[in-house]
Design an enzyme around this catalytic site. Structure first.
Site, PDB file in Angstrom:
ATOM      1  CG  ASN A  48       2.487   7.573   6.199  1.00 45.43           C
ATOM      2  OD1 ASN A  48       2.600   7.430   4.981  1.00 45.43           O
ATOM      3  ND2 ASN A  48       2.383   8.747   6.762  1.00 45.43           N
ATOM      4  CB  SER A  49      -1.610   9.252   7.239  1.00 46.17           C
ATOM      5  OG  SER A  49      -1.633   9.663   5.894  1.00 46.17           O
ATOM      6  N   GLY A  50      -4.385   8.211   7.087  1.00 46.40           N
ATOM      7  CA  GLY A  50      -5.677   8.295   6.402  1.00 46.40           C
ATOM      8  C   GLY A  50      -6.249   6.962   5.937  1.00 46.40           C
ATOM      9  CE1 TYR A  78      -6.304  14.713  -5.055  1.00 45.62           C
ATOM     10  CE2 TYR A  78      -8.619  15.262  -5.311  1.00 45.62           C
ATOM     11  CZ  TYR A  78      -7.640  14.443  -4.800  1.00 45.62           C
ATOM     12  OH  TYR A  78      -7.978  13.345  -4.046  1.00 45.62           O
ATOM     13  CB  ILE A  99      -0.912   0.042   1.255  1.00 40.75           C
ATOM     14  CG1 ILE A  99      -1.700  -1.259   1.397  1.00 40.75           C
ATOM     15  CG2 ILE A  99      -1.862   1.238   1.202  1.00 40.75           C
ATOM     16  CD1 ILE A  99      -2.540  -1.346   2.666  1.00 40.75           C
ATOM     17  CB  THR A 100       1.657   3.918  -2.449  1.00 36.90           C
ATOM     18  OG1 THR A 100       0.354   4.297  -2.893  1.00 36.90           O
ATOM     19  CG2 THR A 100       2.267   2.944  -3.432  1.00 36.90           C
ATOM     20  N   GLY A 101       1.741   5.043   0.659  1.00 37.19           N
ATOM     21  CA  GLY A 101       1.208   6.041   1.595  1.00 37.19           C
ATOM     22  C   GLY A 101       0.338   5.428   2.679  1.00 37.19           C
TER      23      GLY A 101
HETATM   24  N1  LIG Z   1      -9.842  11.982   1.781  1.00 33.81           N
HETATM   25  C1  LIG Z   1     -10.786  12.096   0.850  1.00 33.81           C
HETATM   26  O1  LIG Z   1     -11.822  12.727   1.067  1.00 33.81           O
HETATM   27  C2  LIG Z   1     -10.602  11.434  -0.492  1.00 33.81           C
HETATM   28  C3  LIG Z   1     -11.653  11.499  -1.427  1.00 33.81           C
HETATM   29  C4  LIG Z   1     -11.493  10.880  -2.648  1.00 33.81           C
HETATM   30  C5  LIG Z   1     -10.319  10.221  -2.950  1.00 33.81           C
HETATM   31  N2  LIG Z   1      -9.304  10.183  -2.047  1.00 33.81           N
HETATM   32  C6  LIG Z   1      -8.067   9.486  -2.407  1.00 33.81           C
HETATM   33  O2  LIG Z   1      -7.773   8.517  -1.422  1.00 33.81           O
HETATM   34  C7  LIG Z   1      -6.355   8.344  -1.307  1.00 33.81           C
HETATM   35  C8  LIG Z   1      -5.922   8.465   0.133  1.00 33.81           C
HETATM   36  O3  LIG Z   1      -6.270   9.765   0.552  1.00 33.81           O
HETATM   37  P1  LIG Z   1      -6.222  10.252   2.070  1.00 33.81           P
HETATM   38  O4  LIG Z   1      -7.338  11.198   2.204  1.00 33.81           O
HETATM   39  O5  LIG Z   1      -6.097   9.105   2.993  1.00 33.81           O
HETATM   40  O6  LIG Z   1      -4.870  11.104   2.036  1.00 33.81           O
HETATM   41  P2  LIG Z   1      -3.832  11.520   3.191  1.00 33.81           P
HETATM   42  O7  LIG Z   1      -4.365  11.276   4.543  1.00 33.81           O
HETATM   43  O8  LIG Z   1      -3.409  12.907   2.810  1.00 33.81           O
HETATM   44  O9  LIG Z   1      -2.653  10.497   2.900  1.00 33.81           O
HETATM   45  C9  LIG Z   1      -1.918  10.568   1.745  1.00 33.81           C
HETATM   46  C10 LIG Z   1      -0.757   9.635   1.869  1.00 33.81           C
HETATM   47  O10 LIG Z   1       0.054   9.770   0.688  1.00 33.81           O
HETATM   48  C11 LIG Z   1       1.390   9.901   1.101  1.00 33.81           C
HETATM   49  N3  LIG Z   1       2.207  10.608   0.124  1.00 33.81           N
HETATM   50  C12 LIG Z   1       2.054  11.863  -0.339  1.00 33.81           C
HETATM   51  N4  LIG Z   1       3.056  12.164  -1.167  1.00 33.81           N
HETATM   52  C13 LIG Z   1       3.864  11.074  -1.233  1.00 33.81           C
HETATM   53  C14 LIG Z   1       5.069  10.770  -1.900  1.00 33.81           C
HETATM   54  N5  LIG Z   1       5.690  11.672  -2.672  1.00 33.81           N
HETATM   55  N6  LIG Z   1       5.616   9.548  -1.749  1.00 33.81           N
HETATM   56  C15 LIG Z   1       5.030   8.619  -0.949  1.00 33.81           C
HETATM   57  N7  LIG Z   1       3.894   8.854  -0.270  1.00 33.81           N
HETATM   58  C16 LIG Z   1       3.316  10.071  -0.405  1.00 33.81           C
HETATM   59  C17 LIG Z   1       1.320  10.680   2.394  1.00 33.81           C
HETATM   60  O11 LIG Z   1       2.540  10.570   3.094  1.00 33.81           O
HETATM   61  P3  LIG Z   1       2.999  11.694   4.191  1.00 33.81           P
HETATM   62  O12 LIG Z   1       2.264  11.348   5.432  1.00 33.81           O
HETATM   63  O13 LIG Z   1       4.464  11.504   4.272  1.00 33.81           O
HETATM   64  O14 LIG Z   1       2.589  13.020   3.614  1.00 33.81           O
HETATM   65  C18 LIG Z   1       0.152   9.981   3.064  1.00 33.81           C
HETATM   66  O15 LIG Z   1       0.564   8.790   3.677  1.00 33.81           O
HETATM   67  C19 LIG Z   1      -5.739   9.394  -2.220  1.00 33.81           C
HETATM   68  O16 LIG Z   1      -5.411   8.790  -3.453  1.00 33.81           O
HETATM   69  C20 LIG Z   1      -6.857  10.402  -2.431  1.00 33.81           C
HETATM   70  O17 LIG Z   1      -6.756  11.090  -3.667  1.00 33.81           O
HETATM   71  C21 LIG Z   1      -9.417  10.780  -0.812  1.00 33.81           C
END
Ligand SMILES: NC(=O)c1ccc[n+]([C@@H]2O[C@H](COP(=O)([O-])OP(=O)(O)OC[C@H]3O[C@@H](n4cnc5c(N)ncnc54)[C@H](OP(=O)(O)O)[C@@H]3O)[C@@H](O)[C@H]2O)c1
Length: 308
Positions: free
Chosen positions: A43-45, A192, A39-41
């Site tokens: 570590n959070s969310g 985005y 799983i990429t990223g």
């Molecule tokens: N949240 C929403 O409402 C929502 C809605 C629709 C789709 N999504 C999609 O769902 C997915 C997860 O989103 P999320 O909301 O959980 O996001 P998030 O909490 O911001 O987490 C994003 C993750 O990506 C990592 N990341 C960012 N840049 C990176 C890089 N250069 N190399 C490696 N890792 C990197 C971050 O690492 P760091 O902690 O080091 O920054 C973090 O672990 C994303 O693809 C997003 O587009 C989210």
């Protein structure tokens, strides 16, 4: 009378908000013992919640993260909450093509299996650039995962049946790709949206290329989730969004459900190339199903990341 109106209005608002946040849970209880998930990223969310859910089903879970400290902390939490010790992290910066190549080399040397790849990491709409000069959104969200998936594809084929799940977003519909300017980096929201539309085309073309080879591909809109994406913005915006997210957005655990569904469900496996929302196949706007555009993006991406 005024009090009665207030009570009715509050009740209606409460029910509307509850309905808006209602989401389906993955009811498939399939276990993943012996399978390896990357799983990429993670570590959070949403990525972290996905990692917990899949480790809990017995999978070996590897989270690929750019920040070692955050990754170590997340691994401890994932182990604790999933009751599994089979969780580890590896270093990967999707904003750097060299880092992606190094990661894949190490991964292929160390890991004999890759059953499920989850392209989860993303950058929200920030006006920044990757180390290789791509717009941060297009570079990390699409190109980084494009290169990663291609380099890991031989292992996915060896471990067939295997799956690739790419996190997209329903806001893909507000933009179209401009092949004269794939590296567009002007209005953050549009940047985005385009990167998430690219995720959808990528997922479809991957399904097309791997047809009959035992690898299936899915794009997922997880729903709008209370994750940490606002950390890239100002304090004021974060405070404002916290309130909005609390009212309208679902928890990351709930948002991870459709990803988990695509990782385990036999029904999902019948729809490689599909777009999934709320644990079911969803419709895409006609322009987002254009196989010609998906192929064109694939070929352009190959050139941009020097993939021969
Ligand atoms: N949240 C929403 O409402 C929502 C809605 C629709 C789709 N999504 C999609 O769902 C997915 C997860 O989103 P999320 O909301 O959980 O996001 P998030 O909490 O911001 O987490 C994003 C993750 O990506 C990592 N990341 C960012 N840049 C990176 C890089 N250069 N190399 C490696 N890792 C990197 C971050 O690492 P760091 O902690 O080091 O920054 C973090 O672990 C994303 O693809 C997003 O587009 C989210």
């Amino acid at each position: 009378m005024y009090l009665l109106y207030t009570i009715i209005a509050s009740l209606v608002s409460f029910l509307v908000l509850k309905w808006m946040k209602k989401r389906k849970y993955c009811t498939d209880s399939k276990r993943l013992d012996g399978k390896t998930v990357l799983i990429t990223g993670g570590n959070s969310g949403i990525g972290k919640e996905t990692a917990i859910a899949l480790a809990n089903r017995g999978a070996r879970v590897i989270i690929a993260c750019r920040d070692v400290e955050k990754a170590e902390k997340a691994v401890r939490e994932i182990k604790f909450r999933s009751h599994s010790l089979n969780v580890l992290h590896m270093e990967l910066d999707l904003a750097n093509l060299r880092s992606i190549r190094d990661f894949c080399k190490k991964f292929l040397q160390a890991e004999k299996r890759l059953d499920i790849l989850i392209n989860n990491a993303a950058m929200p709409s920030v006006l920044d650039w990757t180390d290789d000069g791509f717009s941060m959104c297009f570079g990390v969200n699409h190109l980084g995962h494009f290169l990663l998936t291609n380099l890991l594809l031989p292992r996915l084929k060896e471990c067939a049946p295997s799956r690739v799940i790419t996190l997209a977003c329903s806001i893909y519909k507000y933009q179209k790709l401009d092949f004269q300017d794939l590296n567009y980096n002007l209005l953050p929201f549009f940047t985005y949206s385009r990167s998430k539309l690219a995720n959808i085309y990528f997922s479809q073309e991957l399904a097309h290329i791997t047809e009959g080879k035992g690898v299936t591909s899915y794009a997922v809109h997880p729903g709008f989730a209370q994750s940490g994406w606002t950390c890239h913005y100002s304090f004021l915006f974060r405070i404002l969004m916290k309130a909005v997210m609390h009212m309208f957005f679902v928890s990351c655990e709930v948002a991870a459900q459709t990803v988990v569904y695509c990782a385990v469900s036999d029904d999902a496996a019948k729809h490689s190339g599909g777009f999934f929302v709320d644990c079911k196949l969803a419709n895409l706007r006609p322009f987002a199903k254009d196989a010609g555009v998906a192929k064109k993006l694939w070929e352009a991406s190959e050139r941009l990341v020097n993939l021969s």
